[in-house]
Scaffold this motif. Structure first.
Motif, PDB file in Angstrom:
ATOM      1  N   ALA A  88       0.819  -1.210   0.000  1.00  0.00           N
ATOM      2  CA  ALA A  88       0.000   0.000   0.000  1.00  0.00           C
ATOM      3  C   ALA A  88       0.852   1.258   0.000  1.00  0.00           C
ATOM      4  O   ALA A  88       0.518   2.253  -0.652  1.00  0.00           O
ATOM      5  N   ALA A  89       1.987   1.239   0.737  1.00  0.00           N
ATOM      6  CA  ALA A  89       2.861   2.410   0.775  1.00  0.00           C
ATOM      7  C   ALA A  89       3.463   2.690  -0.603  1.00  0.00           C
ATOM      8  O   ALA A  89       3.496   3.841  -1.060  1.00  0.00           O
ATOM      9  N   VAL A  90       3.927   1.649  -1.280  1.00  0.00           N
ATOM     10  CA  VAL A  90       4.503   1.835  -2.619  1.00  0.00           C
ATOM     11  C   VAL A  90       3.435   2.321  -3.591  1.00  0.00           C
ATOM     12  O   VAL A  90       3.666   3.238  -4.400  1.00  0.00           O
ATOM     13  N   LEU A  91       2.249   1.724  -3.524  1.00  0.00           N
ATOM     14  CA  LEU A  91       1.176   2.145  -4.431  1.00  0.00           C
ATOM     15  C   LEU A  91       0.726   3.570  -4.152  1.00  0.00           C
ATOM     16  O   LEU A  91       0.335   4.291  -5.075  1.00  0.00           O
ATOM     17  N   ALA A  92       0.775   3.995  -2.889  1.00  0.00           N
ATOM     18  CA  ALA A  92       0.395   5.367  -2.566  1.00  0.00           C
ATOM     19  C   ALA A  92       1.370   6.362  -3.189  1.00  0.00           C
ATOM     20  O   ALA A  92       0.962   7.418  -3.699  1.00  0.00           O
ATOM     21  N   VAL A  93       2.666   6.040  -3.176  1.00  0.00           N
ATOM     22  CA  VAL A  93       3.656   6.909  -3.823  1.00  0.00           C
ATOM     23  C   VAL A  93       3.418   6.951  -5.327  1.00  0.00           C
ATOM     24  O   VAL A  93       3.465   8.021  -5.957  1.00  0.00           O
ATOM     25  N   LEU A  94       3.146   5.788  -5.925  1.00  0.00           N
ATOM     26  CA  LEU A  94       2.860   5.749  -7.357  1.00  0.00           C
ATOM     27  C   LEU A  94       1.563   6.480  -7.685  1.00  0.00           C
ATOM     28  O   LEU A  94       1.448   7.112  -8.753  1.00  0.00           O
ATOM     29  N   LEU A  95       0.582   6.410  -6.769  1.00  0.00           N
ATOM     30  CA  LEU A  95      -0.674   7.126  -6.982  1.00  0.00           C
ATOM     31  C   LEU A  95      -0.448   8.638  -6.992  1.00  0.00           C
ATOM     32  O   LEU A  95      -1.035   9.363  -7.812  1.00  0.00           O
ATOM     33  N   ALA A  96       0.418   9.118  -6.090  1.00  0.00           N
ATOM     34  CA  ALA A  96       0.754  10.540  -6.102  1.00  0.00           C
ATOM     35  C   ALA A  96       1.460  10.915  -7.402  1.00  0.00           C
ATOM     36  O   ALA A  96       1.204  11.983  -7.976  1.00  0.00           O
TER      37      ALA A  96
END
Length: 377
Positions: A88-96
């Motif tokens: 989730a942390a990696v995907l949140a950075v990619l989402l930003a």
């Protein structure tokens, strides 16, 4: 002639070792100040790359911080997909980064104050969405943040219980090392980017778009890429902020936060990784310190009181607002430039002191110019 390159790994190692010490000597308050400062430094480095290196004004940095924070909270929490927290942390950075990519066509074609106004709209739009999308953000009351877990290790107190050299490691102590690792990764990637060919292209864009285009730089593509990279740094800072706060609310990600980040990079020095870090520590730590010691300071009211004095947050804004004025008047290149000039003066004074000491090598007398012989007829 001495080579300065071998000193760099040694200096880096000493700084890394020094950053590992605080959890063994500082209490939870100082560690929280450090966590918030490190998270702000990561976001400030991203904004410095965008505004200081690429020369693009952005007032929407708080929006991308919110995307990272709420993206992690929703992806790892319930309601939500309930993904593993590391994923989730990696995907949140990619989402930003994806959010920055959606806005990058505007960033690639608009510049200056017009880009600032365009990014300002992101903050108001994002704040409205955070308040209305209750199922994702929790609305006005916000959401609790799931603790980060890597395998069987959780970055929270007591899961599992951990004691190192007689010091119990709670949430702040564990998050401290995660924050230091993320800050090191930020420094490594940002400094490498500045020294690379894309970094030199962005610096050329800042100085003169016409000259950069003549040299073959794709202006729109590089400016859009800088916006995406800056958004990913902001998303990383948002994830770390969410983990440090443990509960996030929409009002934190307001226009005031974007202004704070502009103050960080102006104080530290535009385009400087070290300067952005120093400015972030100053702007972030100052209100927290004023809140803790408000009862010992004149003209500053303790939080929650209504005796007519200035609150810690307002006092902090007055102070670093005055600091910005002083920096712009006397050190336009910020704290980083001021430190560099002082270091150069110290080195010059030390060299001159060595040259005038009792054991100094006597300088050779100046050679008088040889006058050419005149031809006598």
């Amino acid at each position: 002639m001495s080579d300065r390159r071998p000193r760099t790994p040694v200096r880096t190692l000493l700084i890394a070792l020094a950053l590992c010490v605080p959890p063994f000597y500082l209490d939870a308050f100082w560690l929280r100040v450090g966590l918030f400062s490190v998270a702000a430094a990561i976001g400030a480095v991203g904004l410095s790359l965008l505004s200081g290196t690429a020369g693009q004004l952005s007032l929407g940095h708080a929006f991308f911080l919110a995307v990272g924070a709420y993206g992690y909270t929703w992806l790892a929490g319930e309601p939500g997909p309930g993904l593993p927290t590391a994923v989730a942390a990696v995907l949140a950075v990619l989402l930003a980064g994806a959010a920055g990519g959606l806005f990058s066509p505007v960033a690639g074609r608009v510049r200056g104050i017009y880009l600032g106004v365009a990014t300002l709209a992101l903050v108001f739009l994002g704040h409205h969405l955070l308040l209305t999308a209750d199922s994702v953000t929790g609305g006005f009351n916000g959401r609790s943040v799931p603790p980060l877990r890597l395998g069987g290790f959780a970055f929270t107190a007591g899961e599992p219980e951990l004691t190192v050299l007689g010091v119990p490691f709670g949430a702040e102590e564990r998050l401290w090392y995660l924050a230091v690792a993320l800050l090191g990764l930020t420094w490594f990637t940002a400094r490498g980017m500045l020294r690379s060919r894309p970094g030199r292209a962005l610096a050329a864009l800042r100085d003169s778009e016409t000259a950069a285009a003549v040299l073959g730089v794709d202006v729109a593509r590089h400016r859009a890429a800088a916006f995406v990279v800056s958004s990913m740094y902001a998303g990383t800072a948002g994830v770390l902020l969410a983990l440090a706060f443990r509960r996030i609310v929409p009002d934190y990600f307001s226009l005031a936060l974007s202004v704070d980040y502009l103050a960080m990079i102006v104080l530290g020095g535009l385009g400087s990784v070290a300067g952005a870090t120093a400015g972030a520590v100053f702007v972030t730590a100052l209100p927290l310190l004023l809140s803790r010691y408000a009862d010992q300071l004149p003209l500053v009211a303790a939080p929650g009181t209504a005796d007519g004095a200035v609150g810690p947050t307002e006092a902090a804004r007055f102070l670093y607002g005055a600091a910005i004025v002083v920096v712009l008047l006397h050190a336009p290149d910020g704290l980083h430039g001021l430190t560099r000039r002082l270091r150069d003066r110290f080195r010059a004074a030390r060299r001159s002191g060595r040259g005038s000491g009792p054991h100094a090598r006597p300088s050779a007398p100046p050679i008088a110019p040889v006058r050419p012989e005149e031809h006598t007829p």
